[in-house]
Enzyme design. Structure first.
Site, short mmCIF file in Angstrom:
data_model
loop_
_atom_site.label_atom_id
_atom_site.label_comp_id
_atom_site.label_asym_id
_atom_site.label_seq_id
_atom_site.Cartn_x
_atom_site.Cartn_y
_atom_site.Cartn_z
N MET A 45 0.81 -1.20 0.00
CA MET A 45 0.00 0.00 0.00
C MET A 45 0.85 1.25 0.00
SD MET A 45 -3.35 0.83 2.26
CE MET A 45 -4.35 -0.22 1.25
N GLY B 27 4.43 -7.96 3.90
CA GLY B 27 4.12 -6.73 4.60
C GLY B 27 2.85 -6.02 4.19
N ASP B 28 2.15 -6.52 3.17
CA ASP B 28 0.93 -5.83 2.74
C ASP B 28 -0.05 -6.80 2.09
OD1 ASP B 28 -0.78 -3.66 2.44
OD2 ASP B 28 0.17 -2.92 0.61
N LEU B 29 -0.24 -7.96 2.72
CA LEU B 29 -1.20 -8.94 2.18
C LEU B 29 -2.61 -8.51 2.58
CD1 LEU B 29 0.73 -12.27 2.81
CD2 LEU B 29 0.17 -11.26 0.59
N ASN B 30 -3.06 -7.43 1.94
CA ASN B 30 -4.40 -6.93 2.26
C ASN B 30 -5.43 -7.50 1.30
OD1 ASN B 30 -4.83 -5.12 -0.08
ND2 ASN B 30 -3.21 -3.86 0.82
#
Length: 376
Positions: free
Chosen positions: A1, A228-231
């Site tokens: 992100m 760090g950003d597995l959204n």
């Protein structure tokens, strides 16, 4: 992100390429003729979905790509962007559903170009990846089993990255990177973006507790490289048929490796839990299913488990504070920037109202129920 730590100068750093300029870039840097191009939402870089015109001779090459133009801040660290490309290629070779990296006409994975995109001549890093099919999981109803599989995928990814070797691996030690969970105390610089309210009080409490309860235990956590950003917008799913003939959503793509850095296993699972809560109709239940999947590959230690609740609250705080701050920089991008905030504040308040003990009881009991199923 996000893709950089230099937020103070980001107001003038985000690229503002027109579609015509982006099309010209694809042709000059990658040698492809563009038949159609459309902008994609992005936090602080600029992305375009690109359709390539093919001649009469048919090839098996992809016809859809994503052109990624890094902001001027990130463009000053080409080695880090190139490392991200190497990770994407490594994971794809290991069987993960990541994009393929398109090489430039000069046979490189990135290109640094200088151009005036509307605010004077600046240098931008440009790269192109294959476009991955599927829908973001934010747009579909996710079952408990699928949450389990997402947790498992996150652990498998971290486990696979243990085998990734590169002479510049130390670049992932991003000490002042605002999106590394270790750097929650850096949020204090951005608290002015929040008005005096209960939300602000909760975040201030999270930061205080983080300093007291997490910073003192970091040496007891097991280190690894985190995505760090597995959204819920960076994991894509496609509908496929199960053995029983029912339609099920299977993961078809993992996106956005721009937040990769050295962290800890427990950071990754906390980040996934937080983002999977965003669109859930029963958010408190999410953590146990994610945790069970993650621990089927990498069981957490007692110290790591004890920190999980506060780490989930910390990631909510990072996302919500930085979204509020970014909206001040990019008011025209408010709808995209505030995706998490639509439900995030409510979820963070609910976590605090219930308290660590009650939430952990739900998470850990749910995770334990999978153990009994496996042993049967």
């Amino acid at each position: 992100m996000s893709s950089g730590a230099g937020w103070q100068s980001q107001a003038s750093a985000k690229p503002v390429f027109t579609e015509a300029q982006a099309s010209a870039l694809v042709e000059s840097v990658f040698g492809f003729k563009v038949s159609k191009i459309q902008p994609l939402p992005s936090y602080e870089d600029q992305n375009f979905r690109v359709h390539i015109a093919r001649g009469k001779e048919t090839t098996d090459d992809p016809v859809e790509y994503v052109l990624k133009i890094s902001n001027t801040e990130s463009s000053q660290t080409p080695e880090l962007i190139e490392m991200q490309n190497h990770v994407i290629m490594f994971l794809r070779a290991a069987g993960f559903p990541t994009a393929s990296v398109c090489r430039t006409k000069g046979d490189n994975t990135i290109s640094l170009i200088s151009i005036d995109s509307g605010s004077g001549v600046k240098s931008y890093l440009v790269r192109m990846l294959t476009y991955l099919p599927g829908r973001p999981i934010a747009e579909v109803a996710i079952s408990h089993q699928q949450l389990y599989e997402i947790g498992r995928l996150a652990a498998q990814l971290d486990k696979a990255l243990e085998e990734f070797h590169h002479p510049k691996l130390s670049l992932f030690h991003r000490e002042n990177f605002i999106w590394n969970l270790k750097n929650v105390p850096l949020l204090e610089k951005y608290m002015g973006a929040l008005s005096q309210s209960r939300n602000r009080e909760i975040v201030e409490q999270v930061i205080r507790m983080f300093k007291e309860e997490v910073m003192t235990k970091l040496s007891h956590f097991r280190e690894c490289i985190n995505h760090g950003d597995l959204n819920d917008h960076n994991i894509l799913v496609d509908l496929s048929k199960s053995a029983s003939g029912e339609g099920v959503h299977q993961v078809s793509g993992i996106l956005d490796f721009g937040d990769m850095s050295y962290g800890y296993y427990v950071f990754e699972v906390a980040i996934v839990i937080m983002y999977m809560m965003i669109e859930s109709t029963n958010p408190i239940q999410v953590g146990g299913h994610i945790l069970a999947g993650f621990e089927s590959v990498i069981p957490l230690t007692a110290v790591e488990r004890q920190a999980l609740f506060l780490l989930v609250c910390s990631r909510f705080s990072q996302s919500l504070v930085m979204a509020a701050y970014s909206c001040q920089l990019y008011p025209e991008n408010k709808e995209y920037l505030m995706i998490t905030a639509k439900t995030g504040w409510k979820h963070l308040q609910q976590l605090f109202d219930m308290g660590q003990k009650a939430v952990e009881e739900i998470w850990f009991e749910t995770a334990k129920s999978y153990e009994s199923e496996i042993s049967m």
